[in-house]
Motif scaffolding. Structure first.
Motif, PDB file in Angstrom:
ATOM      1  N   LEU A 344       0.672  -1.086  -0.086  1.00 53.95           N
ATOM      2  CA  LEU A 344       0.010   0.243  -0.061  1.00 53.95           C
ATOM      3  C   LEU A 344       0.925   1.159  -0.055  1.00 53.95           C
ATOM      4  CD1 LEU A 344      -2.830  -0.792   2.563  1.00 53.95           C
ATOM      5  CD2 LEU A 344      -2.581  -1.539   0.541  1.00 53.95           C
ATOM      6  N   ASP A 345       2.447   1.409  -0.525  1.00 51.83           N
ATOM      7  CA  ASP A 345       3.278   2.402   0.053  1.00 51.83           C
ATOM      8  C   ASP A 345       3.149   2.896   0.852  1.00 51.83           C
ATOM      9  OD1 ASP A 345       4.960   3.519  -0.533  1.00 51.83           O
ATOM     10  OD2 ASP A 345       4.330   4.896  -1.876  1.00 51.83           O
ATOM     11  N   ARG A 346       1.946   2.653   2.369  1.00 46.04           N
ATOM     12  CA  ARG A 346       1.480   2.987   3.673  1.00 46.04           C
ATOM     13  C   ARG A 346       1.965   3.289   4.810  1.00 46.04           C
ATOM     14  NH1 ARG A 346      -0.523   5.395   0.018  1.00 46.04           N
ATOM     15  NH2 ARG A 346      -2.320   7.194  -0.464  1.00 46.04           N
ATOM     16  N   LYS A 347       2.492   3.590   5.569  1.00 50.47           N
ATOM     17  CA  LYS A 347       3.368   3.335   7.081  1.00 50.47           C
ATOM     18  C   LYS A 347       1.419   3.279   7.654  1.00 50.47           C
ATOM     19  CE  LYS A 347       7.072   5.668   7.410  1.00 50.47           C
ATOM     20  NZ  LYS A 347       7.711   6.641   8.530  1.00 50.47           N
ATOM     21  N   PHE A 348       1.693   1.935   8.239  1.00 52.85           N
ATOM     22  CA  PHE A 348       0.861   1.831   9.456  1.00 52.85           C
ATOM     23  C   PHE A 348       0.490   2.618  10.676  1.00 52.85           C
ATOM     24  CE2 PHE A 348      -0.011  -2.898   6.682  1.00 52.85           C
ATOM     25  CZ  PHE A 348      -0.732  -2.112   5.547  1.00 52.85           C
ATOM     26  N   ASN A 349       0.273   3.640  10.982  1.00 56.87           N
ATOM     27  CA  ASN A 349       0.300   4.570  12.270  1.00 56.87           C
ATOM     28  C   ASN A 349      -1.624   3.859  12.910  1.00 56.87           C
ATOM     29  OD1 ASN A 349       2.872   5.611  11.541  1.00 56.87           O
ATOM     30  ND2 ASN A 349       1.529   6.651  10.028  1.00 56.87           N
ATOM     31  N   HIS A 350      -2.427   3.044  12.781  1.00 55.30           N
ATOM     32  CA  HIS A 350      -3.572   2.935  13.391  1.00 55.30           C
ATOM     33  C   HIS A 350      -3.577   1.556  13.058  1.00 55.30           C
ATOM     34  CE1 HIS A 350      -3.288   7.699  13.380  1.00 55.30           C
ATOM     35  NE2 HIS A 350      -3.473   7.417  11.369  1.00 55.30           N
ATOM     36  N   TRP A 351      -3.831   0.539  14.733  1.00 53.33           N
ATOM     37  CA  TRP A 351      -4.223  -0.434  14.855  1.00 53.33           C
ATOM     38  C   TRP A 351      -5.502  -0.227  15.698  1.00 53.33           C
ATOM     39  CZ3 TRP A 351      -1.645  -4.755  12.724  1.00 53.33           C
ATOM     40  CH2 TRP A 351      -0.337  -4.282  11.901  1.00 53.33           C
ATOM     41  N   LEU A 352      -6.668  -0.759  15.577  1.00 55.92           N
ATOM     42  CA  LEU A 352      -7.458  -1.206  16.303  1.00 55.92           C
ATOM     43  C   LEU A 352      -7.697  -2.355  16.938  1.00 55.92           C
ATOM     44  CD1 LEU A 352     -10.446   1.458  14.972  1.00 55.92           C
ATOM     45  CD2 LEU A 352      -9.137   1.821  17.048  1.00 55.92           C
ATOM     46  N   PRO A 353      -7.070  -3.183  18.031  1.00 59.14           N
ATOM     47  CA  PRO A 353      -7.873  -4.532  17.852  1.00 59.14           C
ATOM     48  C   PRO A 353      -8.848  -5.289  18.162  1.00 59.14           C
ATOM     49  CG  PRO A 353      -6.950  -2.955  20.690  1.00 59.14           C
ATOM     50  CD  PRO A 353      -7.006  -2.600  19.000  1.00 59.14           C
ATOM     51  N   HIS A 354      -9.684  -6.251  17.816  1.00 59.57           N
ATOM     52  CA  HIS A 354     -10.187  -7.093  17.688  1.00 59.57           C
ATOM     53  C   HIS A 354     -11.084  -7.046  19.615  1.00 59.57           C
ATOM     54  CE1 HIS A 354     -14.005  -9.244  17.242  1.00 59.57           C
ATOM     55  NE2 HIS A 354     -13.683  -9.964  18.032  1.00 59.57           N
ATOM     56  N   ASP A 355     -12.126  -6.247  20.085  1.00 60.40           N
ATOM     57  CA  ASP A 355     -12.692  -6.204  21.471  1.00 60.40           C
ATOM     58  C   ASP A 355     -14.600  -5.743  20.635  1.00 60.40           C
ATOM     59  OD1 ASP A 355     -13.610  -5.588  23.851  1.00 60.40           O
ATOM     60  OD2 ASP A 355     -11.795  -4.052  23.987  1.00 60.40           O
ATOM     61  N   ALA A 356     -14.392  -7.332  20.992  1.00 65.12           N
ATOM     62  CA  ALA A 356     -15.831  -7.480  21.076  1.00 65.12           C
ATOM     63  C   ALA A 356     -17.100  -6.978  21.655  1.00 65.12           C
ATOM     64  CB  ALA A 356     -16.361  -8.843  20.609  1.00 65.12           C
ATOM     65  N   LYS A 357     -16.969  -6.455  23.290  1.00 59.84           N
ATOM     66  CA  LYS A 357     -17.398  -5.781  23.713  1.00 59.84           C
ATOM     67  C   LYS A 357     -17.238  -4.217  23.896  1.00 59.84           C
ATOM     68  CE  LYS A 357     -18.318  -5.163  29.121  1.00 59.84           C
ATOM     69  NZ  LYS A 357     -18.668  -3.505  29.094  1.00 59.84           N
ATOM     70  N   ALA A 358     -16.243  -4.160  23.202  1.00 68.50           N
ATOM     71  CA  ALA A 358     -15.864  -2.212  22.856  1.00 68.50           C
ATOM     72  C   ALA A 358     -17.124  -2.068  22.150  1.00 68.50           C
ATOM     73  CB  ALA A 358     -14.289  -1.925  22.952  1.00 68.50           C
ATOM     74  N   ALA A 359     -17.250  -3.082  21.149  1.00 67.04           N
ATOM     75  CA  ALA A 359     -17.579  -2.352  20.196  1.00 67.04           C
ATOM     76  C   ALA A 359     -18.972  -2.741  19.949  1.00 67.04           C
ATOM     77  CB  ALA A 359     -17.605  -3.956  18.774  1.00 67.04           C
ATOM     78  N   ARG A 360     -19.637  -3.467  20.911  1.00 67.17           N
ATOM     79  CA  ARG A 360     -21.085  -3.463  20.672  1.00 67.17           C
ATOM     80  C   ARG A 360     -21.620  -2.257  21.804  1.00 67.17           C
ATOM     81  NH1 ARG A 360     -20.082  -9.435  22.622  1.00 67.17           N
ATOM     82  NH2 ARG A 360     -19.614  -8.231  24.303  1.00 67.17           N
ATOM     83  N   ASP A 361     -20.631  -2.340  23.254  1.00 65.94           N
ATOM     84  CA  ASP A 361     -20.883  -0.817  23.669  1.00 65.94           C
ATOM     85  C   ASP A 361     -20.655   0.641  22.824  1.00 65.94           C
ATOM     86  OD1 ASP A 361     -21.018  -2.526  25.732  1.00 65.94           O
ATOM     87  OD2 ASP A 361     -19.054  -1.889  26.229  1.00 65.94           O
TER      88      ASP A 361
END
Length: 361
Positions: A344-361
């Motif tokens: 992608l010729d991009r730095k990966f600066n932003h990561w969101l870990p899988h968190d089912a409870k936070a996503a539901r909230d």
């Protein structure tokens, strides 16, 4: 008598029609009317230039005539900023024909014959809308930041990112963090499967559906009536409850919405549909930032590459950030993650870990 300050061009090869319509428009004070005695299909270069010099263009047409439709498309493509095109046609026109005119760029279809007072009222209404739109666009030098959010695949969580981004951009302040420091709007332009309203507990509104089916040009008043403002201060334009064809709205309608919201908000977050429809162009050409939400699987990275290539074709200088969702930021990047960043010729600066409870909230 209705009063407005606009210029109008009337195009008709029928002298009787021109005379009747001109007499009706005389009921509108301060409306300067110019006539062009020709059919829309026979317009020449000088007439096209003349149309660009007027606020409102009214023309007689038969939408069953393919030459008329081609001429109308050419005419509306060259419209000046915030001008209006009105078609005068058979009062018994089928809905399918009216939609063809709408797709060709016509803002409204007026039945003919029509009572003088009714015609004057309809034209005056458009002139008033036009004046309000221009007035709103001209207020100060304020220009809000437009952030578009795109998805590499279905279910990747782009709407979650868009909604939470909009919420954070409010910049809550005060003792109980209830006061918004910024004016933020979020638009759900996934007209068929959008869920922004569900995320925010907002009842679906039918503004976008009406925009698509009626072919109207949005103005400041339309935006105000179609959006819901939450207690948090966030303004929300939801997807409609009924399905609408993705191509049912036009570039100029989308451009008008963005122009109005940039004048009235500090940030405008747009949740894009996955399909690459033509009306995305004004979003990408004016966006300050594009966020592509993806993961590091091969199909998602390939889709992200295609999205980036597509978007930068129209706006080479577009600021693009990649958000890796459902993956925790690694202490040391794995081989496949390094290869994905390279692809992608991009730095990966932003990561969101899988968190089912936070996503539901």
């Amino acid at each position: 008598m209705v009063t407005t300050n606009s210029s109008l061009l009337l195009i008709s090869a029928d002298a009787q029609m021109s005379s009747t319509v001109k007499a009706a428009l005389a009921k509108i004070a301060n409306l300067k009317v110019t006539t062009q005695e020709t059919s829309v299909a026979q317009l020449n270069g000088a007439a096209f230039k003349l149309a660009k010099d007027h606020d409102i263009v009214v023309f007689a047409t038969d939408p069953s005539n393919a030459a008329d439709l081609l001429a109308i498309e050419a005419l509306t493509e060259q419209r000046r900023d915030k001008s209006v095109f009105l078609a005068l046609t058979d009062s018994d026109l089928p809905l399918s024909r009216a939609r063809e005119l709408s797709r060709a760029g016509v803002d409204d279809v007026l039945p003919y014959p029509i009572a003088d007072d009714d015609l004057a009222e309809l034209v005056a209404k458009w002139a008033t809308k036009l004046a309000k739109l221009r007035s709103t666009a001209g207020q100060g030098d304020h220009e809000g930041v437009v952030i578009a959010v795109a998805q590499a695949r279905g279910g990747i969580g782009s709407t979650t990112v868009a909604v939470n981004l909009a919420d954070q951009l409010l910049g809550k302040k005060g003792r109980f963090r209830k006061d918004a420091a910024h004016r933020v709007a979020i638009l759900d332009l996934d007209m068929q499967f959008g869920t922004v309203g569900d995320f925010l507990d907002v009842e679906p509104q039918e503004g976008l559906l009406k925009l698509a089916t009626d072919g109207i040009m949005p103005d400041a008043m339309w935006m105000q009536q179609s959006m819901v403002k939450k207690e948090s201060g966030l303004s929300v334009l939801t997807a409609p409850t009924s399905f609408a064809p993705l191509e049912a709205i036009r570039n100029d309608q989308v451009a008008a919405m963005i122009a109005i919201l940039r004048q009235t908000h500090d940030y405008v977050v747009i949740d894009l549909p996955r399909a690459l429809v033509t009306w995305i162009e004004p979003i990408i050409s004016t966006a300050d930032q594009l966020i592509v939400v993806t993961d590091t699987t091969v199909p998602s990275i390939r889709a992200s590459r295609r999205l980036i290539d597509f978007f930068t074709t129209d706006n080479p200088g577009l600021n693009i950030e990649v958000v890796i969702n459902h993956e925790k930021k690694p202490f040391m990047a794995a081989h496949h993650q390094k290869e994905a960043a390279k692809a992608l010729d991009r730095k990966f600066n932003h990561w969101l870990p899988h968190d089912a409870k936070a996503a539901r909230d």
